[in-house]
Design an enzyme around this catalytic site. Structure first.
Site, PDB file in Angstrom:
ATOM      1  N   GLY A 208       0.826  -1.211   0.000  1.00 52.64           N
ATOM      2  CA  GLY A 208       0.000   0.000   0.000  1.00 52.64           C
ATOM      3  C   GLY A 208       0.852   1.249   0.000  1.00 52.64           C
ATOM      4  N   ASN A 209       0.219   2.376   0.258  1.00 53.38           N
ATOM      5  CA  ASN A 209       0.984   3.624   0.368  1.00 53.38           C
ATOM      6  C   ASN A 209       0.354   4.504   1.439  1.00 53.38           C
ATOM      7  OD1 ASN A 209      -0.979   5.534  -0.956  1.00 53.38           O
ATOM      8  ND2 ASN A 209      -0.681   4.091  -2.640  1.00 53.38           N
ATOM      9  N   ARG A 210       0.996   5.631   1.695  1.00 53.34           N
ATOM     10  CA  ARG A 210       0.600   6.444   2.856  1.00 53.34           C
ATOM     11  C   ARG A 210      -0.511   7.443   2.569  1.00 53.34           C
ATOM     12  NH1 ARG A 210       4.409   6.161   6.916  1.00 53.34           N
ATOM     13  NH2 ARG A 210       6.390   5.222   6.290  1.00 53.34           N
ATOM     14  N   SER A 211      -1.095   7.425   1.390  1.00 53.60           N
ATOM     15  CA  SER A 211      -2.111   8.429   1.086  1.00 53.60           C
ATOM     16  C   SER A 211      -3.334   8.256   1.994  1.00 53.60           C
ATOM     17  CB  SER A 211      -2.538   8.313  -0.374  1.00 53.60           C
ATOM     18  OG  SER A 211      -3.548   9.240  -0.631  1.00 53.60           O
TER      19      SER A 211
END
Ligand SMILES: Cc1cc2nc3c(=O)[nH]c(=O)nc-3n(C[C@H](O)[C@H](O)[C@H](O)COP(=O)(O)O)c2cc1C
Length: 400
Positions: A208-211
């Site tokens: 995933g990512n931090r958005s």
């Protein structure tokens, strides 16, 4: 400085209890709130609750404290009146100028912005009488938030649910800061993507990512406030649905692509604020990947995800459509942004610097909006909503 004075009108809907949270948010963010419930509202939540939470006296009718002329004063002194929930009955009274209790008198004497958050059963909302009353109130300059779709009083679901108090609060904050702005996106349909995609490895793990999705939600919220019909494609945000916005939930980049391609042909503008994973694991393990004694883990092989921004920018599905991308860069921010704008072929690219403690999850942002026409619009550090307003200013100019 005096605290901004807010009148919270509460009419007799089952969602009256949710107005307690709105009240809390308003008082805790430094507003002086006077609650004016209707008699019916007090069947749902008592005067003691409103009085204790607001720190102000509460009455429903014009005959209390007559020497202070409350039926005139409360409205005259208000910086904002918000009615939440607004019943079908209250909308009808407000549209026709009735004044048979303290709240309806207040609505006639107020000269400040007025926000209504209607809540009722779908049949009541869709009835032509209610729709005409809403149209009348909007024509006169009131902000009437579209009800949400979801669970209603009983087991039934449909349109008519009160939007989340946090979202009504955001509308109030916006209206207090800017007043009631021209609905310059009225009649337009816009699509906004938000959040970060998750690319599954097995049933319990993902890349995933931090958005957080906060910038995309600010874009959706402000577009709705400017009169647009908004489709928000949300990837793993966990945020409450913005008021008056159609939300489509997705998980992966492939699902996000499907949702964007479905909505884009009807849209006047598409703003891709979501952080879409460039790669996904080549394989998905149907069972949880196990740790094996004495064995190194298998390397994760990645494959490319579709480039949605480039795809919709190249094969424009609608002439005149404005497409906006976002570039989150960690270094050489502007130079990389310019290259990305050319590579993708979109009309505008919002370039911002990101890092572990920068931008992601924060309430604030700072960016430069690059135009395919060579323009550069710097947006100073400030709330994500301010950046969203600038993006819509630039989009509206291009829509003509
Ligand atoms: C249990 C119950 C729930 C109700 N919920 C709603 C509602 O959500 N929306 C609505 O417009 N009316 C609702 N009503 C009807 C209103 O209470 C009724 O129209 C009342 O006259 C409204 O008065 P007011 O607008 O002065 O507050 C409900 C009534 C009951 C008994």
């Amino acid at each position: 400085m005096d605290k901004p004075k807010v009148v919270l009108g509460v009419s007799g809907g089952i969602a009256a209890y949710k107005a307690c949270e709105l009240l809390r948010r308003l008082t805790e963010s430094g507003h002086d709130v006077r609650v004016v419930p209707t008699d019916s509202a007090l069947h749902f939540v008592g005067a003691a609750t409103w009085s204790a939470l607001s720190g102000n006296p509460v009455s429903t009718e014009v005959w209390d404290d007559v020497h202070e002329v409350p039926h005139v004063r409360i409205g005259q002194q208000a910086d904002l009146v918000v009615v939440a929930p607004a019943t079908a009955d209250m909308l009808a009274k407000a549209a026709h100028g009735l004044a048979d209790d303290l709240l309806t008198n207040t609505l006639l004497t107020a000269r400040c912005p007025v926000v209504f958050a209607p809540a009722m059963h779908t049949e009541m909302w869709e009835h032509p009488a209610t729709q005409e009353n809403v149209a009348t109130l909007r024509r006169r300059g009131a902000v009437v938030i579209e009800p949400a779709v979801g669970r209603l009083t009983g087991v039934d679901t449909g349109k008519g649910r009160l939007p989340e108090p946090a979202e009504i609060f955001e509308v109030c904050r916006r209206v207090l800061a800017r007043g009631v702005t021209e609905p310059d996106l009225k009649g337009r349909h816009v699509v906004v993507s938000a959040g970060g995609t998750r690319e599954p490895l097995d049933p319990v793990r993902f890349l995933g990512n931090r958005s957080s999705g906060k910038q995309g939600y600010a874009l959706a919220r402000t577009a709705a406030a400017r009169g647009a019909r908004v489709t928000l494609i949300a990837a793993n945000t966990g945020l409450p649905d913005p008021a008056g916005v159609d939300v489509v939930q997705v998980g992966t980049a492939v699902q996000l692509r499907e949702a964007v391609l479905k909505a884009a042909p009807e849209a006047d503008a598409v703003v891709m604020a979501a952080a879409v994973a460039d790669f996904r694991p080549a394989t998905y393990a149907a069972g949880k990947i196990k740790k094996r004694d004495g064995q190194e883990p298998e390397p994760i092989v990645l494959v490319r995800n579709p480039d949605i921004l480039a795809e919709i920018s190249t094969d424009r599905v609608r002439p005149g459509q404005v497409i906006v991308g976002f570039a989150a860069e960690t270094d050489d921010v502007l130079a990389n942004g310019r290259k990305k704008l050319e590579r993708k072929g979109c009309d505008l690219l919002v370039v911002n610097e990101v890092g572990e403690r920068k931008t992601f999850g924060s309430e604030e942002n700072e960016a430069v909006v690059l135009g395919a026409d060579g323009s550069e619009t710097p947006v100073p550090h400030g709330p994500k909503e301010a950046l969203a307003e600038t993006v819509w200013d630039l989009v509206t100019r291009r829509l003509g």
